[in-house]
Design a protein around this motif. Structure first.
Motif, PDB file in Angstrom:
ATOM      1  N   GLU A  38      38.842  49.552  44.782  1.00  0.00           N
ATOM      2  CA  GLU A  38      39.939  49.953  45.673  1.00  0.00           C
ATOM      3  C   GLU A  38      41.196  49.136  45.414  1.00  0.00           C
ATOM      4  OE1 GLU A  38      38.429  49.665  49.665  1.00  0.00           O
ATOM      5  OE2 GLU A  38      37.547  51.668  49.577  1.00  0.00           O
ATOM      6  N   LEU A  39      41.054  47.834  45.183  1.00  0.00           N
ATOM      7  CA  LEU A  39      42.220  46.993  44.871  1.00  0.00           C
ATOM      8  C   LEU A  39      42.927  47.500  43.624  1.00  0.00           C
ATOM      9  CD1 LEU A  39      40.964  43.316  45.395  1.00  0.00           C
ATOM     10  CD2 LEU A  39      42.812  44.443  46.636  1.00  0.00           C
ATOM     11  N   ARG A  40      42.152  47.761  42.580  1.00  0.00           N
ATOM     12  CA  ARG A  40      42.716  48.246  41.329  1.00  0.00           C
ATOM     13  C   ARG A  40      43.400  49.600  41.524  1.00  0.00           C
ATOM     14  NH1 ARG A  40      40.827  51.854  38.429  1.00  0.00           N
ATOM     15  NH2 ARG A  40      38.664  51.650  39.105  1.00  0.00           N
ATOM     16  N   GLU A  41      42.744  50.503  42.223  1.00  0.00           N
ATOM     17  CA  GLU A  41      43.295  51.843  42.429  1.00  0.00           C
ATOM     18  C   GLU A  41      44.574  51.809  43.266  1.00  0.00           C
ATOM     19  OE1 GLU A  41      39.898  53.852  44.046  1.00  0.00           O
ATOM     20  OE2 GLU A  41      38.920  53.984  42.088  1.00  0.00           O
ATOM     21  N   ARG A  42      44.604  50.947  44.288  1.00  0.00           N
ATOM     22  CA  ARG A  42      45.823  50.832  45.111  1.00  0.00           C
ATOM     23  C   ARG A  42      47.012  50.322  44.317  1.00  0.00           C
ATOM     24  NH1 ARG A  42      44.330  47.473  50.119  1.00  0.00           N
ATOM     25  NH2 ARG A  42      42.271  47.420  49.238  1.00  0.00           N
ATOM     26  N   LYS A  43      46.734  49.541  43.283  1.00  0.00           N
ATOM     27  CA  LYS A  43      47.802  49.031  42.425  1.00  0.00           C
ATOM     28  C   LYS A  43      48.207  50.073  41.381  1.00  0.00           C
ATOM     29  CE  LYS A  43      48.553  44.851  42.077  1.00  0.00           C
ATOM     30  NZ  LYS A  43      49.679  44.050  42.465  1.00  0.00           N
ATOM     31  N   GLY A  44      47.512  51.220  41.369  1.00  0.00           N
ATOM     32  CA  GLY A  44      47.830  52.278  40.419  1.00  0.00           C
ATOM     33  C   GLY A  44      47.400  51.956  38.994  1.00  0.00           C
ATOM     34  N   ILE A  45      46.371  51.144  38.858  1.00  0.00           N
ATOM     35  CA  ILE A  45      45.904  50.719  37.535  1.00  0.00           C
ATOM     36  C   ILE A  45      44.585  51.427  37.228  1.00  0.00           C
ATOM     37  CG2 ILE A  45      45.129  48.752  36.149  1.00  0.00           C
ATOM     38  CD1 ILE A  45      46.929  46.994  37.975  1.00  0.00           C
ATOM     39  N   GLU A  77      43.384  38.776  37.852  1.00  0.00           N
ATOM     40  CA  GLU A  77      44.635  38.547  37.124  1.00  0.00           C
ATOM     41  C   GLU A  77      45.074  39.816  36.403  1.00  0.00           C
ATOM     42  OE1 GLU A  77      44.424  35.093  34.614  1.00  0.00           O
ATOM     43  OE2 GLU A  77      44.393  33.728  36.321  1.00  0.00           O
ATOM     44  N   ILE A  79      44.843  42.775  37.399  1.00  0.00           N
ATOM     45  CA  ILE A  79      45.478  43.723  38.314  1.00  0.00           C
ATOM     46  C   ILE A  79      46.602  43.058  39.123  1.00  0.00           C
ATOM     47  CG2 ILE A  79      43.479  45.257  38.451  1.00  0.00           C
ATOM     48  CD1 ILE A  79      42.863  44.055  41.220  1.00  0.00           C
ATOM     49  N   GLY A  80      46.983  41.866  38.668  1.00  0.00           N
ATOM     50  CA  GLY A  80      48.105  41.186  39.308  1.00  0.00           C
ATOM     51  C   GLY A  80      47.786  40.564  40.653  1.00  0.00           C
ATOM     52  N   MET A  81      46.547  40.142  40.835  1.00  0.00           N
ATOM     53  CA  MET A  81      46.126  39.543  42.097  1.00  0.00           C
ATOM     54  C   MET A  81      45.625  38.126  41.851  1.00  0.00           C
ATOM     55  SD  MET A  81      46.462  42.077  44.360  1.00  0.00           S
ATOM     56  CE  MET A  81      45.440  41.697  45.752  1.00  0.00           C
TER      57      MET A  81
END
Length: 104
Positions: A38-45, A77, A79-81
């Motif tokens: 979900e974190l990755r998908e919310r970032k559009g990655i 990292e 996914i920019g988190m």
């Protein structure tokens, strides 16, 4: 949500405390996989967009029940988190608070 809570309480009522503890731990491990995706998908990655891992590796990471902390850090990292690990006393009585032991 009340129906789910009541169902969980009903199941736990017929389980031993050890069984409840194991079931909760297993549920938390399952939730980790869902949260990562979900974190990755919310970032559009997309899985294939991540440079540090192959798409297959990302798929495996997101389904893992357990992983090395270094793998989790690298994934986040990608996914920019960042990651923050906090500890807290389980049976806190008084003013014991949580504290950060790692922040990357």
């Amino acid at each position: 949500m009340a129906i789910i809570k009541n169902a969980i309480e009903a199941m736990e009522a017929v389980m031993t405390p050890e069984q409840v503890s194991r079931a909760r731990a297993a549920a938390e491990r399952e939730m980790l996989a869902i949260r990562l995706a979900e974190l990755r998908e919310r970032k559009g990655i997309r899985q294939s967009d991540m440079k540090a891992f192959s798409q297959t590796a990302i798929s495996k990471i997101e389904r893992r029940k357990d992983m090395k902390l270094s793998t989790l850090i690298d994934y986040l990292e990608g996914i920019g988190m960042g990651l923050e690990i906090r500890v807290y006393p389980k049976n806190a009585k008084g003013s014991h608070k949580s504290q950060t032991i790692l922040k990357v």
